[in-house]
Design an enzyme around this catalytic site. Sequence first.
Site, mmCIF file in Angstrom:
data_model
loop_
_atom_site.group_PDB
_atom_site.id
_atom_site.type_symbol
_atom_site.label_atom_id
_atom_site.label_comp_id
_atom_site.label_asym_id
_atom_site.label_seq_id
_atom_site.Cartn_x
_atom_site.Cartn_y
_atom_site.Cartn_z
ATOM 1 N N ARG A 1 -0.670 -1.585 -6.733
ATOM 2 C CA ARG A 1 -0.988 -2.749 -5.798
ATOM 3 C C ARG A 1 -2.138 -3.806 -6.689
ATOM 4 O O ARG A 1 -1.745 -4.931 -6.382
ATOM 5 C CB ARG A 1 -1.771 -2.316 -4.703
ATOM 6 C CG ARG A 1 -1.911 -3.144 -3.688
ATOM 7 C CD ARG A 1 -2.688 -2.550 -2.283
ATOM 8 N NE ARG A 1 -3.291 -3.377 -1.291
ATOM 9 C CZ ARG A 1 -2.662 -4.399 -0.477
ATOM 10 N NH1 ARG A 1 -1.348 -4.345 -0.422
ATOM 11 N NH2 ARG A 1 -3.608 -5.083 0.336
ATOM 12 N N HIS B 1 -2.721 3.201 -5.755
ATOM 13 C CA HIS B 1 -3.151 1.855 -5.440
ATOM 14 C C HIS B 1 -3.486 1.020 -6.619
ATOM 15 O O HIS B 1 -3.668 -0.315 -6.525
ATOM 16 C CB HIS B 1 -4.842 1.997 -4.728
ATOM 17 C CG HIS B 1 -5.170 0.702 -3.750
ATOM 18 N ND1 HIS B 1 -4.428 0.776 -2.643
ATOM 19 C CD2 HIS B 1 -6.071 0.054 -3.793
ATOM 20 C CE1 HIS B 1 -4.858 -0.301 -2.100
ATOM 21 N NE2 HIS B 1 -5.709 -0.827 -2.666
ATOM 22 N N HIS C 1 -4.221 -8.849 3.434
ATOM 23 C CA HIS C 1 -5.497 -8.878 3.865
ATOM 24 C C HIS C 1 -5.915 -9.515 4.915
ATOM 25 O O HIS C 1 -5.389 -10.614 5.425
ATOM 26 C CB HIS C 1 -6.247 -9.492 2.449
ATOM 27 C CG HIS C 1 -6.241 -8.454 1.001
ATOM 28 N ND1 HIS C 1 -6.528 -8.998 0.165
ATOM 29 C CD2 HIS C 1 -6.081 -7.068 1.020
ATOM 30 C CE1 HIS C 1 -6.427 -8.064 -0.993
ATOM 31 N NE2 HIS C 1 -6.188 -6.953 -0.287
ATOM 32 N N LYS D 1 -2.161 -2.665 7.903
ATOM 33 C CA LYS D 1 -3.643 -2.262 8.521
ATOM 34 C C LYS D 1 -3.593 -2.996 9.959
ATOM 35 O O LYS D 1 -3.105 -4.092 9.707
ATOM 36 C CB LYS D 1 -4.795 -2.467 7.617
ATOM 37 C CG LYS D 1 -4.953 -1.261 6.605
ATOM 38 C CD LYS D 1 -6.243 -1.813 5.908
ATOM 39 C CE LYS D 1 -6.521 -0.787 4.766
ATOM 40 N NZ LYS D 1 -7.854 -0.988 4.220
ATOM 41 N N TYR E 1 -10.469 -9.639 -7.129
ATOM 42 C CA TYR E 1 -9.572 -9.723 -8.499
ATOM 43 C C TYR E 1 -9.860 -10.544 -9.555
ATOM 44 O O TYR E 1 -9.607 -10.555 -10.641
ATOM 45 C CB TYR E 1 -8.143 -9.755 -7.993
ATOM 46 C CG TYR E 1 -7.411 -8.911 -7.077
ATOM 47 C CD1 TYR E 1 -7.323 -7.503 -7.702
ATOM 48 C CD2 TYR E 1 -7.353 -8.939 -5.836
ATOM 49 C CE1 TYR E 1 -6.619 -6.710 -6.986
ATOM 50 C CE2 TYR E 1 -6.813 -7.931 -5.082
ATOM 51 C CZ TYR E 1 -6.363 -6.553 -5.346
ATOM 52 O OH TYR E 1 -5.852 -5.682 -4.759
ATOM 53 N N ARG F 1 0.777 -1.244 0.008
ATOM 54 C CA ARG F 1 -0.141 -0.140 -0.014
ATOM 55 C C ARG F 1 0.710 1.193 0.152
ATOM 56 O O ARG F 1 1.968 1.134 0.283
ATOM 57 C CB ARG F 1 -0.823 0.090 1.210
ATOM 58 C CG ARG F 1 -1.928 -0.965 1.534
ATOM 59 C CD ARG F 1 -2.611 -1.162 2.592
ATOM 60 N NE ARG F 1 -3.554 -2.300 2.540
ATOM 61 C CZ ARG F 1 -3.369 -3.299 3.478
ATOM 62 N NH1 ARG F 1 -1.971 -3.464 4.028
ATOM 63 N NH2 ARG F 1 -4.315 -4.483 3.572
#
Length: 211
Positions: free
Chosen positions: A139, A136, A162, A64, A171, A39
């Site tokens: 990514r 992004h 994730h 995150k 995706y 990210r």
Amino acid sequence: MTFLTGDEIDALLSAPDPRRWEGRRDKAMLALAVQTGLRVSELTSLDCDDVTLGYGASVRCEGKGRKLRAVPLDCSIQELLRARLGERSGKRGEPLFCTRTGRRLTRDAVAQRLAIHVRAATETCPTLLDKRIHPHVLRHSFAMSLLQAGVDTTVIALWLGHAGVRSTDAYVHADMTIKERALSLAAPVTARPGRYQPADKVLTSSTACEP
């Protein structure tokens, strides 16, 4: 979901001017983003000591939820980062990607630099004009390259940091070529419906083989 093709990525990475300090920095930064799927916040927060080269080469980042993960590096990005670290001469805790005065690059600065190089890359790759490219997207491009190479979505989810595979499932729906390959493996629409009914000769030979 917008993502770049292999040719578009090559054009983008060829855009930064290697004769300029900023160009060499930007190429290493963009190449790292598109080959690791970091990210933009993870990219800008990298310090010089977060990079390990040589055996077990990887980059360590905090994603995150303050979750730490290590992402492997291939030989091509190792060479760029080795040159970057040598030119940067940064100490432990100092930003890997910074301004000439040593200040850490911001998210807006990365987006601005990316926009500059996208404009330059359109001269050799006009298809970039049709896409709205922001950090992004790099990514997304990395994730799609793994998916198209046949990497399982659970592995991609771990690689991207994730929390689960549901985020990665998007995706699968973004690339029509994956759906087209799946369709080619299915029965053709001209196939007659119904269950297979073997002929009497097949049934006879099968019964004859029983002990």
